[in-house]
Design an enzyme around this catalytic site. Structure first.
Site, short mmCIF file in Angstrom:
data_model
loop_
_atom_site.label_atom_id
_atom_site.label_comp_id
_atom_site.label_asym_id
_atom_site.label_seq_id
_atom_site.Cartn_x
_atom_site.Cartn_y
_atom_site.Cartn_z
N GLY A 173 34.62 16.61 29.04
CA GLY A 173 33.81 16.69 30.27
C GLY A 173 32.89 17.89 30.33
N VAL B 9 20.31 27.84 42.43
CA VAL B 9 21.22 26.82 42.96
C VAL B 9 22.68 27.27 42.89
CG1 VAL B 9 22.01 24.45 42.71
CG2 VAL B 9 19.62 25.00 42.28
N GLY C 177 24.11 30.25 42.52
CA GLY C 177 24.43 31.40 43.37
C GLY C 177 24.53 31.02 44.84
N GLY D 295 21.49 32.27 35.76
CA GLY D 295 21.06 31.18 34.89
C GLY D 295 21.95 31.03 33.67
N HIS E 30 22.74 15.07 35.19
CA HIS E 30 22.18 13.72 35.11
C HIS E 30 21.01 13.64 34.12
CE1 HIS E 30 20.95 16.00 38.66
NE2 HIS E 30 19.74 15.51 38.51
N HIS F 84 18.73 1.30 61.28
CA HIS F 84 18.76 2.24 62.40
C HIS F 84 20.18 2.28 62.99
CE1 HIS F 84 17.53 4.42 65.98
NE2 HIS F 84 18.22 3.52 66.70
C1 LIG Z 1 28.92 26.26 38.64
C2 LIG Z 1 28.01 25.18 38.14
C3 LIG Z 1 27.67 24.13 38.98
C4 LIG Z 1 26.84 23.13 38.53
N1 LIG Z 1 26.55 22.10 39.38
C5 LIG Z 1 25.75 21.12 38.96
C6 LIG Z 1 25.46 20.01 39.82
O1 LIG Z 1 25.95 19.95 40.95
N2 LIG Z 1 24.66 19.03 39.36
C7 LIG Z 1 24.11 19.07 38.11
O2 LIG Z 1 23.38 18.16 37.74
N3 LIG Z 1 24.37 20.10 37.27
C8 LIG Z 1 25.17 21.11 37.66
N4 LIG Z 1 25.46 22.12 36.80
C9 LIG Z 1 24.87 22.08 35.44
C10 LIG Z 1 25.63 21.11 34.54
O3 LIG Z 1 26.98 21.49 34.49
C11 LIG Z 1 25.02 21.08 33.15
O4 LIG Z 1 23.64 20.78 33.25
C12 LIG Z 1 25.68 20.01 32.28
O5 LIG Z 1 27.06 20.25 32.17
C13 LIG Z 1 25.06 19.98 30.89
O6 LIG Z 1 25.69 19.00 30.13
P1 LIG Z 1 25.77 19.06 28.55
O7 LIG Z 1 26.45 17.80 28.13
O8 LIG Z 1 24.45 19.35 27.99
O9 LIG Z 1 26.67 20.33 28.21
P2 LIG Z 1 28.07 20.89 28.72
O10 LIG Z 1 28.52 20.22 29.95
O11 LIG Z 1 27.93 22.36 28.74
O12 LIG Z 1 29.09 20.46 27.58
C14 LIG Z 1 29.02 20.97 26.29
C15 LIG Z 1 30.35 20.76 25.60
O13 LIG Z 1 30.20 21.06 24.24
C16 LIG Z 1 31.36 21.74 23.77
N5 LIG Z 1 31.00 22.47 22.57
C17 LIG Z 1 30.10 23.49 22.45
N6 LIG Z 1 29.98 23.87 21.17
C18 LIG Z 1 30.83 23.08 20.46
C19 LIG Z 1 31.14 22.98 19.08
N7 LIG Z 1 30.55 23.74 18.15
N8 LIG Z 1 32.07 22.05 18.71
C20 LIG Z 1 32.67 21.25 19.63
N9 LIG Z 1 32.39 21.30 20.93
C21 LIG Z 1 31.48 22.20 21.34
C22 LIG Z 1 31.73 22.61 24.96
O14 LIG Z 1 33.09 23.00 24.87
C23 LIG Z 1 31.46 21.67 26.12
O15 LIG Z 1 32.59 20.90 26.42
C24 LIG Z 1 26.32 23.15 37.21
C25 LIG Z 1 26.67 24.19 36.35
C26 LIG Z 1 27.50 25.19 36.79
C27 LIG Z 1 27.87 26.29 35.86
#
Ligand SMILES: Cc1cc2nc3c(=O)[nH]c(=O)nc-3n(C[C@H](O)[C@H](O)[C@H](O)COP(=O)(O)OP(=O)(O)OC[C@H]3O[C@@H](n4cnc5c(N)ncnc54)[C@H](O)[C@@H]3O)c2cc1C
Length: 468
Positions: A38, A185, A187, A274, A324, A447
């Site tokens: 996840g 966002v 913060g 960020g 998303h 409505h």
């Molecule tokens: C506090 C907070 C709140 C947020 N709220 C929102 C929100 O409400 N709505 C929204 O759209 N976005 C939100 N975001 C942003 C959102 O979480 C990210 O944009 C999203 O998770 C990015 O997805 P991703 O699949 O690119 O990477 P990630 O979700 O970061 O997943 C990457 C995965 O790769 C794994 N990984 C990394 N390197 C390796 C490796 N070498 N080998 C194996 N596994 C590895 C990691 O362990 C991780 O599980 C929020 C972020 C934070 C921190």
């Protein structure tokens, strides 16, 4: 070849890509270094933050609105332990949901750190140090992002007093004074959680406005609303130091435009400046995969890297760091590897701030249209003139529609208000179909709903609203 697709990382980009590829008949494996699937989103991002935002919003409603609605419940009390338990249970349900979907779609998983060994080869090193190699036709890099820190400032995160968003989701008690570095966002969302639970919150932000990049009108009004909730803002302020003190910590900052430095004391400092792409240990350089100047994996319009058979999606590539957006890129890459035409429309990616009220936007801001020299018209409608909003005591905010001056095609929609994050999607669908403000204004809306304000703002864009 053992696999058609191996995805490194199981965040919303990676796990959605894996499921879609499996649904399209490909043989898929996922490599994840964390104990649970996840990624950031499900474990330490979107999902836990929304659990705490909802719970704390319910508390604030009970404290401040119930009485006016004629609902008497005594003095509502916070139970932080139970709130955290609700958050943890929500995370657990979501991450096990991903495991279930992997099994259902016959996706194999490898627990360990993945490394790109070259086109068609991925190495996996488990927690026990043992390594193995897997072969695949396509590799998808979906390794996400990590906390960025403050440029030029040494920040010693201990996740108790000086915290990132991860620590901000698990504090054991409510800080008296929470200083948030960064008015974006994350913060403002976490600041809202702790403000509702009783903390005094001060936001120190480099720019002259909060929510940098969002529509200026929206950001200004939203800042006033947060100030009413007790937030204090130090805008145009450059943080030069975050240091642990005997009790709590201090934050030192100076006006960006020049002037005397100021130091404030905090019980807890949340650094929310960020995130940066995460590519550590992936072996991209050795594999010849090009990166851009900001450390992101460089991709073309089809999410392909410069090495054939290696794709990258989500926070690790350019574009808004949103779950998303990562998901849609995951779907596009799955379709491309299955021989279909995957595509992401970057002009229609909604953004939501899950505060109270919510802020939601899709498409261009007024500032962007002005900068691009595009002639536009704007229509606005306030929730104070919406019957449902009055009935629910949620009259704060407005809807703003921006449309091309000549063609009337909707170019952007911006909402501050209760439920904005749900309402924004009718605008997104309209924009996907290239619709006009007249299309939106002539669409029958139930409505009484908050969504009628979207219709009224559209009416205001091409002619006149009815209820104002
Ligand atoms: C506090 C907070 C709140 C947020 N709220 C929102 C929100 O409400 N709505 C929204 O759209 N976005 C939100 N975001 C942003 C959102 O979480 C990210 O944009 C999203 O998770 C990015 O997805 P991703 O699949 O690119 O990477 P990630 O979700 O970061 O997943 C990457 C995965 O790769 C794994 N990984 C990394 N390197 C390796 C490796 N070498 N080998 C194996 N596994 C590895 C990691 O362990 C991780 O599980 C929020 C972020 C934070 C921190």
């Amino acid at each position: 070849m053992a696999y058609d697709v191996v995805v490194i990382g199981s965040g919303p980009g990676g796990y959605v890509c894996a499921i879609k590829a499996a649904q399209l008949g490909l043989k898929v494996a996922v490599v994840e270094k964390n104990a649970t699937f996840g990624g950031t989103c499900l474990n330490i991002g979107c999902i836990p933050s929304k659990a705490l935002l909802h719970a704390s919003e319910m508390l604030a409603e009970a404290q401040h609105s119930f009485d006016a609605l004629g609902v008497e419940v005594g003095t509502p009390k916070m139970n932080l332990k139970k709130m955290m338990a609700h958050k943890d249970a929500t995370v657990a349900a979501n991450v096990t949901g991903v495991s279930f979907l992997f099994k259902k779609n016959k996706i194999e998983s490898f627990q360990g750190t993945g490394k790109v060994l070259g086109a068609g080869k991925v190495g996996v090193t488990g927690a026990d140090g043992k390594s193995q190699e897997i072969e695949t036709k396509n590799i998808v890099i979906a390794t996400g992002s990590d906390v960025a820190g403050i440029p030029g400032v040494d920040v010693a995160f201990d996740e108790k007093v000086i915290i990132s968003s991860t620590g901000g989701l698990s504090l054991e008690k409510v800080p008296g004074h929470l200083v948030v570095v960064g008015g974006g966002v994350i913060g403002l969302e976490l600041g809202s959680v702790w403000a509702r639970l009783g903390a005094k919150v001060t936001v120190v932000e480099y720019l002259d406005s909060i929510l940098g990049g969002m529509d200026g009108d929206v950001a200004k009004q939203f800042q006033r609303m947060l100030a009413k909730q007790g937030f204090e803002f130090k805008l145009g302020s450059k943080v030069t130091g975050v240091a642990k003190a005997k009790k709590g910590a201090t934050v030192t900052f100076e006006p960006v435009k020049g002037g005397a430095a100021e130091t404030i004391e905090a019980d807890v400092v949340l650094v929310a400046t960020g995130r940066k792409p995460y590519t550590e240990g992936l072996g991209l350089k050795e594999a010849g995969v090009e990166m851009d100047e900001r450390g992101r994996v460089k991709t073309d319009g089809h999410l392909r890297t410069n090495v054939a058979g290696i794709y990258a999606i989500g926070d690790v590539v350019a574009g808004p760091m949103l779950a998303h957006k990562a998901e849609d890129e995951g779907v596009a890459v799955a379709e491309i590897t299955a021989g279909q035409a995957g595509h992401v429309n970057y002009d229609v990616i909604p953004g939501v701030v899950y505060t109270s009220p919510e802020v939601a936007s899709v498409g261009k801001t007024e500032e962007e249209l002005k900068k691009a020299g595009i002639a536009y018209k704007a229509g606005k409608f306030p929730f104070t003139a919406n019957g449902r909003a009055r009935a629910m005591l949620h009259t704060d905010g407005f809807v703003k529609v921006l449309a091309d001056k000549d063609s009337d095609k909707v170019l952007g929609v911006h909402i501050v208000g209760f439920g904005a994050g749900e309402m924004i999607h009718e605008a997104a669908v309209l924009m996907e179909f290239g619709g006009s403000s007249e299309d939106l204004g002539r669409t029958c809306h139930a409505h009484p709903t908050m969504s009628e304000a979207v219709k009224e703002a559209a009416l205001a864009t091409f002619f006149k609203p009815i209820h104002m």
